[in-house]
Write a protein that holds these residues in place. Structure first.
Motif, short mmCIF file in Angstrom:
data_model
loop_
_atom_site.label_atom_id
_atom_site.label_comp_id
_atom_site.label_asym_id
_atom_site.label_seq_id
_atom_site.Cartn_x
_atom_site.Cartn_y
_atom_site.Cartn_z
N LYS A 68 0.90 -1.43 -0.01
CA LYS A 68 0.19 0.18 -0.02
C LYS A 68 0.85 1.32 0.11
O LYS A 68 0.67 2.14 -0.70
CB LYS A 68 -0.96 -0.14 1.15
CG LYS A 68 -2.22 -0.93 1.11
CD LYS A 68 -3.11 -0.73 2.29
CE LYS A 68 -4.19 -1.52 1.99
NZ LYS A 68 -5.33 -1.29 3.39
N GLU A 69 1.72 1.07 0.79
CA GLU A 69 2.81 2.49 0.98
C GLU A 69 3.61 2.74 -0.52
O GLU A 69 3.70 4.07 -0.79
CB GLU A 69 3.80 2.20 2.03
CG GLU A 69 3.48 1.85 3.44
CD GLU A 69 2.72 0.55 3.83
OE1 GLU A 69 2.03 0.81 4.65
OE2 GLU A 69 2.79 -0.17 2.81
N SER A 70 3.84 1.71 -1.14
CA SER A 70 4.34 1.82 -2.35
C SER A 70 3.56 2.45 -3.39
O SER A 70 3.91 3.32 -4.29
CB SER A 70 5.18 0.76 -3.13
OG SER A 70 4.09 -0.35 -3.47
N ARG A 71 2.23 2.08 -3.46
CA ARG A 71 1.31 2.76 -4.12
C ARG A 71 0.90 4.14 -3.80
O ARG A 71 0.80 5.01 -4.70
CB ARG A 71 -0.17 1.99 -4.31
CG ARG A 71 0.15 0.62 -4.85
CD ARG A 71 -1.09 -0.33 -4.81
NE ARG A 71 -1.13 -1.76 -5.50
CZ ARG A 71 -0.92 -1.71 -6.66
NH1 ARG A 71 -0.76 -0.92 -7.48
NH2 ARG A 71 -0.79 -2.98 -7.33
N TYR A 72 1.06 4.39 -2.84
CA TYR A 72 1.02 6.02 -2.16
C TYR A 72 2.06 6.68 -2.73
O TYR A 72 1.80 7.67 -3.09
CB TYR A 72 0.94 5.86 -0.68
CG TYR A 72 1.06 7.33 -0.09
CD1 TYR A 72 -0.12 8.38 -0.08
CD2 TYR A 72 2.02 7.67 0.55
CE1 TYR A 72 0.05 9.51 0.43
CE2 TYR A 72 2.19 8.97 0.98
CZ TYR A 72 0.97 9.79 0.69
OH TYR A 72 1.08 11.21 1.34
N GLU A 73 3.28 6.24 -2.84
CA GLU A 73 4.48 6.95 -3.35
C GLU A 73 4.03 7.17 -4.72
O GLU A 73 4.83 8.36 -5.24
CB GLU A 73 5.73 6.18 -3.02
CG GLU A 73 6.21 5.99 -1.80
CD GLU A 73 6.75 7.16 -0.99
OE1 GLU A 73 7.15 8.04 -1.72
OE2 GLU A 73 6.64 7.33 0.22
N ALA A 74 3.70 6.13 -5.39
CA ALA A 74 3.62 6.42 -6.88
C ALA A 74 2.36 7.63 -7.22
O ALA A 74 2.58 8.42 -7.83
CB ALA A 74 3.21 5.14 -7.49
N GLU A 75 1.48 7.48 -6.28
CA GLU A 75 0.50 8.43 -6.48
C GLU A 75 0.73 9.89 -6.40
O GLU A 75 0.18 10.76 -6.88
CB GLU A 75 -0.87 8.01 -5.93
CG GLU A 75 -1.44 6.65 -6.03
CD GLU A 75 -2.55 6.21 -5.08
OE1 GLU A 75 -2.73 6.86 -4.02
OE2 GLU A 75 -3.15 5.20 -5.25
N ARG A 76 1.70 10.15 -5.46
CA ARG A 76 1.86 11.40 -5.07
C ARG A 76 3.45 11.95 -5.73
O ARG A 76 3.68 13.08 -5.62
CB ARG A 76 2.24 11.59 -3.49
CG ARG A 76 3.54 10.77 -2.90
CD ARG A 76 3.36 10.98 -1.32
NE ARG A 76 4.88 10.34 -0.94
CZ ARG A 76 5.63 11.29 -0.25
NH1 ARG A 76 5.47 12.59 -0.21
NH2 ARG A 76 6.63 10.83 0.25
N LEU B 32 2.14 1.50 -11.67
CA LEU B 32 2.73 0.52 -11.12
C LEU B 32 2.18 -0.69 -11.65
O LEU B 32 0.81 -0.78 -11.72
CB LEU B 32 2.31 0.45 -9.48
CG LEU B 32 3.35 1.48 -8.91
CD1 LEU B 32 2.99 1.48 -7.28
CD2 LEU B 32 4.78 1.75 -8.99
N VAL B 33 2.76 -1.52 -12.27
CA VAL B 33 2.18 -2.79 -12.99
C VAL B 33 2.33 -4.20 -12.26
O VAL B 33 3.40 -4.61 -12.12
CB VAL B 33 2.72 -2.67 -14.55
CG1 VAL B 33 2.08 -3.93 -15.19
CG2 VAL B 33 2.27 -1.55 -15.05
N ASP B 34 1.54 -4.74 -11.70
CA ASP B 34 1.50 -6.15 -11.15
C ASP B 34 1.20 -7.15 -12.27
O ASP B 34 1.04 -6.81 -13.37
CB ASP B 34 0.74 -6.18 -9.64
CG ASP B 34 -0.91 -6.07 -10.15
OD1 ASP B 34 -1.21 -6.24 -11.26
OD2 ASP B 34 -1.53 -5.96 -9.09
#
Length: 331
Positions: A280-288, A295-297
């Motif tokens: 979740k934290e990595s997705r937050y970093e990408a969003e901001r 991010l592609v899983d």
């Protein structure tokens, strides 16, 4: 052998983190408390009252799923759910009767409590088990051989000691959605089987199929980004796309994403591919991030491969060989 059930954690496994807290759940939340529906006939009467225009096939499936969740699944039965981002199955047992709880598992109010034993990677299962787990039904029975295969992996038993006898399960019918979902899971199996260098080539092939000129970066002590793409192939025209590719290396955390973003310049667009998923934290970093980063899983990667496969070059198709499947049109 105990009875086994797959309970999907919402579309795309979106509720898997809520499930992992000790629950399984199904939708139909607008039906309210279902605790008085003690028979399949009771369930059918409520569905017909609430959804008088529902298609017969959908009505039959809805009645079957709700009745099983309420009246057939038993305490002590094995229960399984799937985390699409990590390609892992949660395996545990049912420890509670049906409850109506609007504030426990997202927007799914029909719940049962579960005790989870652990997670099983899809890659460790037999092919027959993978195929059996492909249905899109919210809830369906598992073959005893599949239950044994899941428990075998959890217990660390070698494959040759697992039970080989297949016992027929109740026929649920196969829908177009089931076929599509099972095909996608098999494509994800092919992607997972690639090595790290082949994964980079696959990402480059995908970007070429999307209309860019893409190449894998040369190897070196500090390779930086793994794939570079742009409209002209030289990086002189924007957008300049830089892709980092991590294969079978676990879920990516925020530090990895911050480091990747820090190497991007104005005019760049970042793609971070991780077949192990993202926190979740990595997705937050990408969003901001100030520079656009996607991010592609593995689930998104498989969807992109399917969407653009017709435009793949021969090198890309050699990595993931697929054939088109036709399905009868609905009249």
């Amino acid at each position: 052998m105990k009875n086994g059930w797959m309970v999907r954690a919402g579309e795309g496994g979106r509720l898997i983190e809520e499930f992992e807290k000790g629950f399984v759940a199904i939708g139909w939340s607008n039906l309210g408390d279902l605790s008085r529906l003690s028979t399949k006939e009771n369930v059918a009467a409520l569905i017909e009252k609430k959804y008088p225009e529902i298609k017969p096939s959908k009505k039959s499936k809805s009645i079957g799923v709700i009745n099983k969740f309420l009246n057939v699944v038993g305490i002590g039965d094995i229960v399984v759910s799937y985390d699409t981002s990590t390609r892992e199955y949660l395996v545990g047992e049912i420890v509670g009767n049906y409850e109506y709880s609007p504030d426990t598992v997202g927007d799914y109010h029909q719940i049962r409590r579960a005790k989870w034993y652990g997670r099983v990677s899809r890659d460790e299962l037999r092919t027959s088990s993978k195929n059996s787990l492909g249905s899109l039904l919210t809830l369906f029975a598992l073959k005893p051989s599949v239950v044994d295969d899941l428990l075998r992996v959890l217990e660390g038993r070698p494959a040759e000691t697992a039970q080989a006898t297949e016992v027929a399960e109740e026929e649920e019918g196969i829908s177009k959605e089931d076929v599509v979902n099972q095909s996608k899971e098999l494509i994800k199996d092919l992607i997972t089987a690639l090595d790290a260098e082949e994964m980079e080539e696959l990402v480059a092939a995908l970007l070429r199929a999307m209309g860019f000129r893409a190449r894998v970066s040369p190897k070196g002590p500090d390779r930086g980004v793994d794939v570079i793409a742009s409209p002209d192939g030289l990086g002189l025209q924007e957008p300049r796309i830089k892709a980092e590719v991590k294969h079978r290396s676990g879920s990516m955390g925020s530090q990895a994403i911050r480091s990747f973003i820090g190497a991007l310049r104005p005019g760049d667009r970042g793609i971070y591919v991780s077949t192990g998923g993202f926190s979740k934290e990595s997705r937050y970093e990408a969003e901001r991030a100030n520079i656009p980063v996607s991010l592609v899983d593995i689930d998104e990667l498989a969807s992109l491969v399917v969407d653009f496969y017709e435009e793949f070059d021969l090198d890309g198709k050699a990595l993931i060989p697929l054939v088109r499947i036709y399905w009868p049109a609905e009249l």
